[in-house]
Design an enzyme around this catalytic site. Structure first.
Site, mmCIF file in Angstrom:
data_model
loop_
_atom_site.group_PDB
_atom_site.id
_atom_site.type_symbol
_atom_site.label_atom_id
_atom_site.label_comp_id
_atom_site.label_asym_id
_atom_site.label_seq_id
_atom_site.Cartn_x
_atom_site.Cartn_y
_atom_site.Cartn_z
ATOM 1 N N ARG A 171 -13.697 2.164 16.926
ATOM 2 C CA ARG A 171 -14.257 3.466 16.585
ATOM 3 C C ARG A 171 -15.780 3.415 16.577
ATOM 4 N NH1 ARG A 171 -10.079 3.869 11.619
ATOM 5 N NH2 ARG A 171 -8.299 4.827 12.692
ATOM 6 N N LYS A 172 -16.326 2.377 15.965
ATOM 7 C CA LYS A 172 -17.781 2.267 15.849
ATOM 8 C C LYS A 172 -18.450 2.290 17.216
ATOM 9 C CE LYS A 172 -21.448 -0.722 14.024
ATOM 10 N NZ LYS A 172 -21.754 -1.975 13.280
ATOM 11 N N SER A 230 0.838 -1.198 0.000
ATOM 12 C CA SER A 230 0.000 0.000 0.000
ATOM 13 C C SER A 230 0.871 1.246 0.000
ATOM 14 C CB SER A 230 -0.911 0.009 1.227
ATOM 15 O OG SER A 230 -0.170 0.280 2.403
ATOM 16 N N THR A 283 -16.148 3.468 8.702
ATOM 17 C CA THR A 283 -14.956 3.062 9.442
ATOM 18 C C THR A 283 -14.861 1.544 9.432
ATOM 19 O OG1 THR A 283 -13.819 3.047 11.576
ATOM 20 C CG2 THR A 283 -16.211 3.107 11.645
ATOM 21 N N GLY A 322 -10.039 -0.934 2.559
ATOM 22 C CA GLY A 322 -9.206 -0.450 1.466
ATOM 23 C C GLY A 322 -8.106 0.471 1.943
ATOM 24 N N ASN A 323 -7.218 0.826 1.028
ATOM 25 C CA ASN A 323 -6.137 1.741 1.332
ATOM 26 C C ASN A 323 -6.682 3.144 1.557
ATOM 27 O OD1 ASN A 323 -4.284 -0.354 0.963
ATOM 28 N ND2 ASN A 323 -4.082 0.069 -1.225
ATOM 29 N N VAL A 324 -5.828 4.028 2.044
ATOM 30 C CA VAL A 324 -6.263 5.392 2.347
ATOM 31 C C VAL A 324 -6.872 6.051 1.114
ATOM 32 C CG1 VAL A 324 -5.474 7.703 3.002
ATOM 33 C CG2 VAL A 324 -4.616 5.693 4.229
ATOM 34 N N THR A 349 -8.297 4.688 -1.453
ATOM 35 C CA THR A 349 -9.587 4.062 -1.763
ATOM 36 C C THR A 349 -10.678 4.594 -0.841
ATOM 37 O OG1 THR A 349 -8.478 2.046 -2.504
ATOM 38 C CG2 THR A 349 -10.807 1.861 -1.911
ATOM 39 N N SER A 362 -13.247 -0.047 11.845
ATOM 40 C CA SER A 362 -12.836 -0.393 13.213
ATOM 41 C C SER A 362 -14.026 -0.531 14.160
ATOM 42 C CB SER A 362 -11.896 0.705 13.735
ATOM 43 O OG SER A 362 -11.755 0.655 15.128
ATOM 44 N N LYS A 379 0.039 -0.650 15.385
ATOM 45 C CA LYS A 379 -1.341 -1.017 15.718
ATOM 46 C C LYS A 379 -1.776 -2.306 15.019
ATOM 47 C CE LYS A 379 -3.561 1.989 12.251
ATOM 48 N NZ LYS A 379 -4.333 0.951 11.525
#
Length: 306
Positions: free
Chosen positions: A131-132, A12, A126, A149-151, A153, A128, A82
């Protein structure tokens, strides 16, 4: 000293930025050393149409790199900390943790300035569960959809109008030159970051003492102590991408402060606590906070999820 180093990296744009950053630091430190990159595709890169929590969590972005390490194809691997499991394969070690960038989560939207200004029922993306759960705790009216996806995307899906806002790691956006897309760094009292977020991890073979010695200069002690506390907390709780856990530690001189949350999947229950002590005891403090929170109700929350 080795005169040739091979760095294993995902393909990526963000992974390549991170690996090239480490390669540049190594070339500057060891001008006589040739440093090259070997691109490796991980399971997490191949499977993009399934939520992370359903395909395994931690290790999705590291296993193939670790196999290449163990087989001697590469000398070191560069990861986002992470993404790393708390228990590494036998024969491998976490050699260095770089100075942490912004550990926070970034709110990105083309229409709205913050989460608070999102209208009722807004669509937020998101990948995660962490986060959700935290966002739903504060804004249960939001419609949260999975975003993989990648940033690039993820930003494209936002720009295409598929959602009103998305949440991404601030460090990744900054590293790729997308700082201008950040509308808000989400306050930690609203959404605690993931374990190790913002730091890079350098992994190599335990018995490769020559390479480990060469990598020592990359280690940032305050970041290492803080993330040791976070990873100790996570290791005790035994949570990965499948469990909504947030934890963030900050070192201040000889002291470290740790804040953590354990949440239910829908955000209806969020357990939050803190601990402070000597930075030299960071990992022990992380475990102590974990045990305390498990006894305070965290064990019941995890039982419902698992």
């Amino acid at each position: 000293m080795k005169t040739n180093l091979i760095i294993g990296t995902r393909q990526s744009l963000l992974a390549l930025w991170q690996s090239n950053h480490i390669a540049d630091l190594l070339r500057r430190q060891y001008p006589e050393c040739t440093v090259t990159l070997k691109k490796i595709i991980t399971k997490g890169d191949r499977i993009l149409d399934v939520p992370l929590a359903k395909i395994g969590g931690k290790g999705l972005f590291t296993k193939e790199l670790e196999t290449a390490l163990l087989e001697g194809e590469i000398d070191l691997a560069v990861h986002s900390l992470k993404d790393m499991p708390t228990i590494l394969p036998e024969g491998l070690c976490l050699t260095a943790v770089t100075k942490r960038a912004n550990a926070g989560d970034a709110f990105v939207s083309n229409k709205y300035a913050s989460i608070e200004t999102l209208p009722q029922g807004a669509v937020l993306g998101t990948s995660s569960l962490r986060r959700k759960a935290q966002l739903l705790a504060a804004r249960p009216d939001l419609k949260i959809v999975d975003l993989r996806g990648n940033v690039d995307t993820r930003l494209r899906k936002l720009d295409d109008g598929q959602m009103d806002a998305i949440i991404l790691a601030a460090a990744g956006l900054t590293r790729l030159g997308y700082t201008d897309r950040i509308r808000e760094i989400i306050p930690h009292n609203f959404c605690l970051p993931a374990v190790g977020q913002g730091a890079l991890a350098i992994e190599c073979r335990t018995n490769n003492t020559e390479v480990r010695a060469m990598l020592n200069f990359l280690n940032d002690q305050p970041t290492k102590q803080a993330t040791d506390a976070e990873r100790a907390f996570l290791g005790l709780i035994e949570g990965g991408c499948q469990v909504p856990i947030g934890v963030h530690a900050v070192t201040e001189g000889d002291a470290v402060s740790i804040e953590a949350i354990i949440a239910s999947l829908d955000g209806s229950t969020v357990l939050r606590d803190t601990i402070r002590g000597q930075a030299i005891n960071a990992a022990e403090l992380g475990k102590e906070l974990g045990n305390k929170m498990l006894d305070q109700g965290g064990r019941a929350i995890l039982a419902e999820i698992m």
